[in-house]
Design a protein around this motif. Sequence first.
Motif, mmCIF file in Angstrom:
data_model
loop_
_atom_site.group_PDB
_atom_site.id
_atom_site.type_symbol
_atom_site.label_atom_id
_atom_site.label_comp_id
_atom_site.label_asym_id
_atom_site.label_seq_id
_atom_site.Cartn_x
_atom_site.Cartn_y
_atom_site.Cartn_z
ATOM 1 N N MET A 1 0.813 -1.220 0.000
ATOM 2 C CA MET A 1 0.000 0.000 0.000
ATOM 3 C C MET A 1 0.843 1.267 0.000
ATOM 4 S SD MET A 1 -2.837 -1.229 2.770
ATOM 5 C CE MET A 1 -1.575 -1.926 3.836
ATOM 6 N N GLY A 2 2.073 1.188 -0.397
ATOM 7 C CA GLY A 2 2.938 2.363 -0.423
ATOM 8 C C GLY A 2 4.165 2.143 0.445
ATOM 9 N N GLU A 3 5.229 2.890 0.134
ATOM 10 C CA GLU A 3 6.503 2.687 0.819
ATOM 11 C C GLU A 3 6.416 2.982 2.312
ATOM 12 O OE1 GLU A 3 9.439 4.975 -1.122
ATOM 13 O OE2 GLU A 3 9.318 3.893 -3.024
ATOM 14 N N SER A 4 5.591 3.962 2.704
ATOM 15 C CA SER A 4 5.563 4.390 4.103
ATOM 16 C C SER A 4 4.607 3.577 4.957
ATOM 17 C CB SER A 4 5.168 5.870 4.179
ATOM 18 O OG SER A 4 3.868 6.066 3.652
ATOM 19 N N ILE A 5 3.880 2.625 4.368
ATOM 20 C CA ILE A 5 2.913 1.834 5.120
ATOM 21 C C ILE A 5 3.370 0.382 5.146
ATOM 22 C CG2 ILE A 5 0.537 1.015 5.207
ATOM 23 C CD1 ILE A 5 -0.359 3.587 4.002
ATOM 24 N N THR A 6 3.560 -0.155 6.333
ATOM 25 C CA THR A 6 4.038 -1.531 6.477
ATOM 26 C C THR A 6 3.019 -2.442 7.140
ATOM 27 O OG1 THR A 6 5.076 -0.986 8.603
ATOM 28 C CG2 THR A 6 6.433 -0.763 6.621
ATOM 29 N N GLU A 7 1.980 -1.862 7.751
ATOM 30 C CA GLU A 7 0.985 -2.678 8.426
ATOM 31 C C GLU A 7 -0.351 -1.956 8.457
ATOM 32 O OE1 GLU A 7 2.654 -3.230 12.305
ATOM 33 O OE2 GLU A 7 1.925 -1.292 13.030
ATOM 34 N N GLY A 8 -1.382 -2.693 8.850
ATOM 35 C CA GLY A 8 -2.720 -2.129 8.951
ATOM 36 C C GLY A 8 -3.524 -2.899 9.982
ATOM 37 N N THR A 9 -4.765 -2.482 10.158
ATOM 38 C CA THR A 9 -5.663 -3.136 11.102
ATOM 39 C C THR A 9 -6.911 -3.611 10.376
ATOM 40 O OG1 THR A 9 -4.897 -1.721 12.910
ATOM 41 C CG2 THR A 9 -7.003 -2.842 13.222
ATOM 42 N N VAL A 10 -7.305 -4.865 10.613
ATOM 43 C CA VAL A 10 -8.533 -5.377 10.015
ATOM 44 C C VAL A 10 -9.701 -4.619 10.643
ATOM 45 C CG1 VAL A 10 -10.005 -7.382 9.653
ATOM 46 C CG2 VAL A 10 -7.513 -7.643 9.633
ATOM 47 N N SER A 11 -10.363 -3.808 9.833
ATOM 48 C CA SER A 11 -11.458 -2.983 10.347
ATOM 49 C C SER A 11 -12.770 -3.751 10.388
ATOM 50 C CB SER A 11 -11.621 -1.729 9.482
ATOM 51 O OG SER A 11 -12.735 -0.967 9.879
ATOM 52 N N ARG A 12 -13.093 -4.454 9.273
ATOM 53 C CA ARG A 12 -14.385 -5.150 9.220
ATOM 54 C C ARG A 12 -14.404 -6.162 8.079
ATOM 55 N NH1 ARG A 12 -20.308 -2.154 8.381
ATOM 56 N NH2 ARG A 12 -21.593 -4.011 8.549
ATOM 57 N N TRP A 13 -14.767 -7.385 8.400
ATOM 58 C CA TRP A 13 -15.011 -8.390 7.369
ATOM 59 C C TRP A 13 -16.442 -8.209 6.859
ATOM 60 C CZ3 TRP A 13 -11.904 -11.797 4.900
ATOM 61 C CH2 TRP A 13 -10.637 -12.034 5.441
ATOM 62 N N LEU A 14 -16.595 -8.154 5.550
ATOM 63 C CA LEU A 14 -17.914 -7.981 4.950
ATOM 64 C C LEU A 14 -18.522 -9.301 4.502
ATOM 65 C CD1 LEU A 14 -17.166 -4.786 2.822
ATOM 66 C CD2 LEU A 14 -18.092 -4.932 5.131
ATOM 67 N N VAL A 15 -17.743 -10.373 4.599
ATOM 68 C CA VAL A 15 -18.197 -11.698 4.177
ATOM 69 C C VAL A 15 -17.924 -12.674 5.324
ATOM 70 C CG1 VAL A 15 -17.971 -13.520 2.445
ATOM 71 C CG2 VAL A 15 -17.627 -11.139 1.782
ATOM 72 N N LYS A 16 -18.841 -13.619 5.541
ATOM 73 C CA LYS A 16 -18.673 -14.637 6.574
ATOM 74 C C LYS A 16 -18.050 -15.906 5.987
ATOM 75 C CE LYS A 16 -22.076 -15.316 9.391
ATOM 76 N NZ LYS A 16 -23.432 -15.641 9.884
ATOM 77 N N GLU A 17 -17.467 -16.697 6.855
ATOM 78 C CA GLU A 17 -16.939 -17.988 6.402
ATOM 79 C C GLU A 17 -18.061 -18.821 5.802
ATOM 80 O OE1 GLU A 17 -14.985 -20.005 9.525
ATOM 81 O OE2 GLU A 17 -13.172 -18.781 9.463
ATOM 82 N N GLY A 18 -17.762 -19.456 4.660
ATOM 83 C CA GLY A 18 -18.739 -20.308 3.989
ATOM 84 C C GLY A 18 -19.562 -19.581 2.950
ATOM 85 N N GLU A 19 -19.461 -18.257 2.875
ATOM 86 C CA GLU A 19 -20.245 -17.514 1.891
ATOM 87 C C GLU A 19 -19.536 -17.493 0.542
ATOM 88 O OE1 GLU A 19 -22.995 -14.370 4.335
ATOM 89 O OE2 GLU A 19 -21.155 -13.638 3.418
ATOM 90 N N THR A 20 -20.352 -17.482 -0.501
ATOM 91 C CA THR A 20 -19.843 -17.452 -1.872
ATOM 92 C C THR A 20 -19.567 -16.019 -2.300
ATOM 93 O OG1 THR A 20 -21.142 -19.413 -2.410
ATOM 94 C CG2 THR A 20 -20.347 -18.088 -4.257
ATOM 95 N N VAL A 21 -18.456 -15.804 -2.977
ATOM 96 C CA VAL A 21 -18.108 -14.479 -3.489
ATOM 97 C C VAL A 21 -17.723 -14.597 -4.952
ATOM 98 C CG1 VAL A 21 -17.350 -13.621 -1.240
ATOM 99 C CG2 VAL A 21 -15.691 -14.729 -2.753
ATOM 100 N N ASN A 22 -17.901 -13.497 -5.663
ATOM 101 C CA ASN A 22 -17.476 -13.410 -7.055
ATOM 102 C C ASN A 22 -16.189 -12.609 -7.158
ATOM 103 O OD1 ASN A 22 -19.686 -14.827 -8.173
ATOM 104 N ND2 ASN A 22 -20.951 -12.995 -7.998
ATOM 105 N N GLN A 23 -15.475 -12.796 -8.223
ATOM 106 C CA GLN A 23 -14.252 -12.029 -8.440
ATOM 107 C C GLN A 23 -14.582 -10.535 -8.413
ATOM 108 O OE1 GLN A 23 -12.330 -12.801 -12.185
ATOM 109 N NE2 GLN A 23 -10.440 -11.755 -11.613
ATOM 110 N N GLY A 24 -13.811 -9.767 -7.616
ATOM 111 C CA GLY A 24 -14.045 -8.334 -7.512
ATOM 112 C C GLY A 24 -14.903 -7.929 -6.324
ATOM 113 N N ASP A 25 -15.595 -8.897 -5.688
ATOM 114 C CA ASP A 25 -16.391 -8.568 -4.502
ATOM 115 C C ASP A 25 -15.480 -8.141 -3.358
ATOM 116 O OD1 ASP A 25 -18.662 -9.191 -5.843
ATOM 117 O OD2 ASP A 25 -19.059 -11.086 -4.807
ATOM 118 N N VAL A 26 -15.921 -7.148 -2.607
ATOM 119 C CA VAL A 26 -15.134 -6.665 -1.467
ATOM 120 C C VAL A 26 -15.258 -7.653 -0.317
ATOM 121 C CG1 VAL A 26 -14.807 -4.797 0.196
ATOM 122 C CG2 VAL A 26 -15.459 -4.257 -2.153
ATOM 123 N N LEU A 27 -14.110 -8.105 0.194
ATOM 124 C CA LEU A 27 -14.088 -9.069 1.286
ATOM 125 C C LEU A 27 -14.006 -8.399 2.656
ATOM 126 C CD1 LEU A 27 -11.548 -11.626 -0.241
ATOM 127 C CD2 LEU A 27 -14.046 -11.806 -0.209
#
Length: 427
Positions: free
Chosen positions: A9-35
């Motif tokens: 995400m850029g030279e000055s960024i080395t880590e982040g925090t998981v803010s929110r999962w939008l998909v649950k385990e076992g759910e189907t997603v399509n290519q391009g869907d936000v996870l």
Amino acid sequence: MSEIKVPAMGESITEGTVSRWLVKEGETVNQGDVLLELETDKVNIEISAEESGVLEKIIRQEGETVEIGETIGTLGAGTGGGSGASASEPAAEQKQAAVSAPEAVAVAAPPAPAAVATESSDNGTKTASPAARKLARERGIELDQVQSKDPIGRVYQEDVKSHSTQAPAPTPAPVSKAPAAPASAPAAGGSTYAKPVERQRMSRRRATIAKRLVEAQQTAAMLTTFNEVDMTAIMDVRKRRKDKFKEKHDIGLGFMSFFTKAVVGALKKFPTINAEIDGEDVVLKKYYDIGIAVSAKEGLVVPVVRDADRLGFAEIEKSIADLASKARSNSLALSDLQGGTFTITNGGTFGSLLSTPILNTPQVGILGMHKIQLRPVAIDAERMENRPMMYIALSYDHRIIDGSEAVRFLVTVKELLEDPESLLIEG
């Protein structure tokens, strides 16, 4: 099976925090869907599925810190058991079906109370976010009593807050049999926390802002000098030109374009204030990328107007309006925030009459604007007039900028603003 990894995400960024999962385990997603949404020091980003499939496992939970390249989940082929839809069925059709048949949601079996109330199963339960579980524990609220507004029934911190305002929280059982201290006896430090309080975790951006501001004060020899500007001429120009300017350029003529032009003109005259310190070297920058401080929901951000010396008033106003809109909608890109050479901050929009802005390191100068206020001004020895006056402040790094240079820089900004026509030449 494919791994879901944290992207670069850029030279000055080395880590982040998981803010929110939008998909649950076992759910189907399509290519391009936000996870999921990932919060970084500067911007929030969305991580999308690189291929269609089923979210098999969530490895890193909400609130956890993750590094660039780290695996945070796995995506596999096949049909997800949690969604009840085939892998080939588009996600949009599933959402539409849920909207068109609300009665199906109403009669769906709720999660088992034991699973909802369990606090120790952080690795397995997906019914509540970590922040929601923490807040519920603090307020003595059972999660199975909280009404979720999320379509999939997940409980978030806002749901717990809403529940606590609708119904009184039960008093948690005492954890110690020691006699309680009298309410009037303060604890060490002068506070007993006996009255209602709310504890909130700093967002990653707010924590980074706090860290950088402290670093700026600890590493730079920061000093501030002040002056005041008679805004009569600028206000007269705006009054005469604003309608035609708006009609021609489809943007309002604000004060920031005048100040940006004045700052560029002064920086050309005093190049050291457009520099930075690199070890024992002073790096003089021959370009003018001016940062404009914007107050957003999650804290102050400073997007950058590139090559401001080459832009006209309308181009500057459009750039600032576009960056401010992105900041408030949390859609700034890293490229919008990097590489500024000098910063302007306007506390006057909130009513500030005078302040001492803190350097946006590694920059060595920042200009503070303030509220325009009618004040009596001596025009000559016999005449007084009420004039629209603004205090301006320059904070600078005394390690490479002498006081006389800082004062003359601020006087130059003042003179350019009080003679707007000169901005066409000097700016």
